[in-house]
Design a protein around this motif. Structure first.
Motif, PDB file in Angstrom:
ATOM      1  N   PHE A   1       0.748  -1.069  -0.092  1.00 36.12           N
ATOM      2  CA  PHE A   1       0.099   0.029  -0.157  1.00 36.12           C
ATOM      3  C   PHE A   1       0.810   1.268  -0.049  1.00 36.12           C
ATOM      4  N   ILE A   2       0.510   2.100  -0.851  1.00 32.14           N
ATOM      5  CA  ILE A   2       1.252   3.515  -0.902  1.00 32.14           C
ATOM      6  C   ILE A   2       0.331   4.596  -0.645  1.00 32.14           C
ATOM      7  N   ALA A   3       0.641   5.597   0.254  1.00 31.77           N
ATOM      8  CA  ALA A   3       0.383   6.791   0.441  1.00 31.77           C
ATOM      9  C   ALA A   3       0.602   7.950  -0.695  1.00 31.77           C
TER      10      ALA A   3
ATOM     11  N   LYS B   1      -2.313  13.586  -4.440  1.00 28.13           N
ATOM     12  CA  LYS B   1      -3.670  13.403  -5.139  1.00 28.13           C
ATOM     13  C   LYS B   1      -4.629  12.642  -4.128  1.00 28.13           C
ATOM     14  N   HIS B   2      -4.032  12.441  -2.832  1.00 28.23           N
ATOM     15  CA  HIS B   2      -5.123  11.906  -1.872  1.00 28.23           C
ATOM     16  C   HIS B   2      -5.625  10.739  -2.048  1.00 28.23           C
ATOM     17  N   ASN B   3      -4.463   9.743  -2.348  1.00 33.24           N
ATOM     18  CA  ASN B   3      -4.921   8.528  -2.518  1.00 33.24           C
ATOM     19  C   ASN B   3      -4.160   7.469  -1.768  1.00 33.24           C
ATOM     20  N   ILE B   4      -4.797   6.289  -1.558  1.00 35.90           N
ATOM     21  CA  ILE B   4      -4.097   5.246  -1.360  1.00 35.90           C
ATOM     22  C   ILE B   4      -4.259   4.179  -2.409  1.00 35.90           C
ATOM     23  N   PHE B   5      -2.810   3.975  -2.970  1.00 36.97           N
ATOM     24  CA  PHE B   5      -2.650   2.650  -3.750  1.00 36.97           C
ATOM     25  C   PHE B   5      -2.435   1.374  -3.403  1.00 36.97           C
ATOM     26  N   ALA B   6      -2.847   0.383  -3.967  1.00 36.38           N
ATOM     27  CA  ALA B   6      -2.360  -0.924  -3.717  1.00 36.38           C
ATOM     28  C   ALA B   6      -1.647  -1.847  -4.892  1.00 36.38           C
ATOM     29  N   ILE B   7      -0.756  -2.499  -4.527  1.00 41.54           N
ATOM     30  CA  ILE B   7      -0.112  -3.555  -5.455  1.00 41.54           C
ATOM     31  C   ILE B   7      -0.011  -4.765  -5.048  1.00 41.54           C
ATOM     32  N   PRO B   8      -0.805  -5.652  -5.686  1.00 44.87           N
ATOM     33  CA  PRO B   8      -1.032  -7.016  -5.167  1.00 44.87           C
ATOM     34  C   PRO B   8       0.424  -7.739  -5.103  1.00 44.87           C
TER      35      PRO B   8
ATOM     36  N   ILE C   1      -9.349   3.517   7.569  1.00 45.75           N
ATOM     37  CA  ILE C   1      -9.664   3.088   6.196  1.00 45.75           C
ATOM     38  C   ILE C   1      -9.636   1.545   6.170  1.00 45.75           C
ATOM     39  N   ALA C   2     -10.817   1.068   5.970  1.00 43.52           N
ATOM     40  CA  ALA C   2     -10.955  -0.505   5.742  1.00 43.52           C
ATOM     41  C   ALA C   2     -11.982  -0.597   5.017  1.00 43.52           C
ATOM     42  N   LYS C   3     -12.415  -2.181   4.493  1.00 46.26           N
ATOM     43  CA  LYS C   3     -13.222  -2.499   3.709  1.00 46.26           C
ATOM     44  C   LYS C   3     -14.598  -2.662   4.675  1.00 46.26           C
ATOM     45  N   SER C   4     -15.727  -2.281   4.180  1.00 50.60           N
ATOM     46  CA  SER C   4     -16.939  -2.247   4.847  1.00 50.60           C
ATOM     47  C   SER C   4     -17.461  -3.859   5.010  1.00 50.60           C
ATOM     48  N   ALA C   5     -18.602  -4.146   5.368  1.00 50.79           N
ATOM     49  CA  ALA C   5     -19.330  -5.234   5.358  1.00 50.79           C
ATOM     50  C   ALA C   5     -19.531  -5.907   3.906  1.00 50.79           C
ATOM     51  N   ASP C   6     -19.975  -4.750   3.107  1.00 49.70           N
ATOM     52  CA  ASP C   6     -20.484  -5.266   1.731  1.00 49.70           C
ATOM     53  C   ASP C   6     -19.458  -5.187   0.934  1.00 49.70           C
ATOM     54  N   GLY C   7     -18.180  -4.703   1.259  1.00 51.49           N
ATOM     55  CA  GLY C   7     -17.119  -4.795   0.272  1.00 51.49           C
ATOM     56  C   GLY C   7     -16.539  -3.728   0.108  1.00 51.49           C
TER      57      GLY C   7
ATOM     58  N   TRP D   1      -6.777   2.353  -4.189  1.00 47.88           N
ATOM     59  CA  TRP D   1      -7.613   1.465  -3.154  1.00 47.88           C
ATOM     60  C   TRP D   1      -8.600   2.535  -2.590  1.00 47.88           C
ATOM     61  N   PHE D   2      -8.249   3.718  -2.200  1.00 47.09           N
ATOM     62  CA  PHE D   2      -9.111   4.604  -1.474  1.00 47.09           C
ATOM     63  C   PHE D   2      -8.594   6.066  -1.908  1.00 47.09           C
ATOM     64  N   HIS D   3      -9.659   6.997  -2.099  1.00 46.12           N
ATOM     65  CA  HIS D   3      -9.506   8.330  -2.403  1.00 46.12           C
ATOM     66  C   HIS D   3     -10.457   9.126  -1.566  1.00 46.12           C
ATOM     67  N   SER D   4      -9.943  10.412  -1.271  1.00 46.08           N
ATOM     68  CA  SER D   4     -10.839  11.319  -0.493  1.00 46.08           C
ATOM     69  C   SER D   4     -10.458  12.728  -0.811  1.00 46.08           C
ATOM     70  N   ASP D   5     -11.064  13.550  -1.270  1.00 49.44           N
ATOM     71  CA  ASP D   5     -10.541  14.889  -1.642  1.00 49.44           C
ATOM     72  C   ASP D   5     -10.885  15.628  -0.223  1.00 49.44           C
ATOM     73  N   GLU D   6     -11.249  15.211   1.026  1.00 53.78           N
ATOM     74  CA  GLU D   6     -11.420  15.803   1.979  1.00 53.78           C
ATOM     75  C   GLU D   6     -10.037  15.453   2.972  1.00 53.78           C
ATOM     76  N   MET D   7      -8.984  14.839   2.420  1.00 55.76           N
ATOM     77  CA  MET D   7      -7.691  14.524   2.973  1.00 55.76           C
ATOM     78  C   MET D   7      -6.869  15.722   2.537  1.00 55.76           C
ATOM     79  N   ASN D   8      -6.038  16.069   3.624  1.00 53.15           N
ATOM     80  CA  ASN D   8      -4.696  16.907   3.400  1.00 53.15           C
ATOM     81  C   ASN D   8      -3.955  16.243   2.513  1.00 53.15           C
ATOM     82  N   GLN D   9      -3.414  15.090   2.797  1.00 52.62           N
ATOM     83  CA  GLN D   9      -2.506  14.212   2.327  1.00 52.62           C
ATOM     84  C   GLN D   9      -3.041  12.892   1.767  1.00 52.62           C
ATOM     85  N   PRO D  10      -2.856  11.893   2.115  1.00 54.37           N
ATOM     86  CA  PRO D  10      -2.307  11.238   3.409  1.00 54.37           C
ATOM     87  C   PRO D  10      -0.620  11.438   3.650  1.00 54.37           C
TER      88      PRO D  10
END
Length: 313
Positions: A103-105, A109-116, A162-168, A125-134
């Motif tokens: 996982f890369i912060a 561009k306020h993302n979390i990237f994943a590389i399998p 940041i986590a997967k919810s019950a429905d995915g 993996w996750f993005h939010s415009d509400e983030m300052n960074q991460p």
């Protein structure tokens, strides 16, 4: 056999034979004595985010230019290009989960990237415009990511869960906290996963929190250093904290109660972050902004993340 500048020389049949060895072997013979591993200026001023995989390869952001990730092969003496993030993204932290996913912060561009595991292509993996960074991230046993999110100009910050919810779908939100935080930076979990340690660069403080779902509770001041002198931090399996003392040129090794056991002197004076690696998880790699290189030293306990990847923590 004489050792000079990280290389071995010996005489064979009347001629001198030069055999290159790993520069950090010397660090494995003397505990807490740091040596330079890679050549200077391999990485940019934004060198950060070290993390080691199960094979002993070390990954570091901003290899040669912003937005890239370099890899120092296990036993290697120089880094090589591993991958690049999408245009405009710049990495700041790397971590591995128990499955070997990287996982890369991306602070730009306020993302979390994943590389399998086994791959090289970053996937959002996750993005939010509400983030300052991460900024920095750490990963729990169940795959939950905790991300520091500083506002450097405002000298304040907070923590995202940041986590997967019950429905995915992956969901993230700011964690509530019992106090206003400074510029949240270095972050890691205790070996049992119940305590989150957060370094605040603006005030030089390290705090601990109990985790209750999306709530941080039981805030405790662990240690106060000089303002603007701490960066990344990591924990080992004994629960001790290793704090990068940027501008001082040391790694502070301290107990969970804040008592400093030792200050480990480094070759460079601007350590940004650190990671545990090596076959036994007891080699600590440090990224150096001053000079753009990696150095390492040996310690007496494996890192928590090393233990986590092996399913033992």
């Amino acid at each position: 056999m004489a050792i000079t500048s990280g290389r071995n020389f010996w005489c064979l049949c009347g001629s001198i034979v030069l055999v290159a060895t790993t520069p950090f072997v010397a660090a494995e013979t003397k505990m807490f004595e740091s040596v330079q591993v890679t050549p200077a200026d391999e990485y940019t001023h934004g060198i950060e985010g070290p993390a080691a995989d199960l094979d002993g390869n070390l990954y570091v952001v901003n290899f040669g230019k912003p937005g890239t990730i370099g890899r120092l092969p296990a036993g290697g003496a120089a880094s090589e290009a591993f991958t690049a993030l999408p245009e405009g993204s710049v990495g700041n932290a790397i971590r591995f989960d128990r499955s070997g996913t990287m996982f890369i912060a991306d602070y730009k561009k306020h993302n979390i990237f994943a590389i399998p595991k086994g791959g090289t292509e970053p996937v959002a993996w996750f993005h939010s415009d509400e983030m300052n960074q991460p900024n920095d991230i750490t990963i729990a046993r169940d795959g939950t990511i905790y991300a520091s999110d500083p506002n450097w100009k405002g000298r304040e910050g907070h923590i995202w869960r940041i986590a997967k919810s019950a429905d995915g779908p992956v969901q993230g939100q700011v964690m509530s906290a019992p106090r206003a935080m400074g510029t949240t930076n270095g972050i890691d979990l205790s070996p049992d996963g119940r305590t989150l340690y957060v370094g605040e660069s603006s005030n030089g403080q390290v705090w601990s929190y109990a985790i209750r779902d999306n709530e941080l509770t039981d805030a405790k001041l662990v240690k106060t250093f000089q303002p603007d002198t701490i960066d990344g931090l990591r924990t080992d399996v004994a629960g001790r904290l290793y704090v990068a003392r940027i501008l001082k040129g040391t790694i502070a090794l301290m107990k969970p109660n804040g008592a400093v056991e030792r200050e480990i002197a480094l070759k460079g004076k601007e350590p940004t972050n650190l990671a545990f690696g090596g076959s036994d998880g007891k080699t600590v790699f440090v990224t150096q902004r001053q000079g753009g290189f990696i150095e390492s030293f040996r310690t007496d306990q494996p890192g928590r993340e090393h233990c986590l990847q092996r399913g033992r923590c």
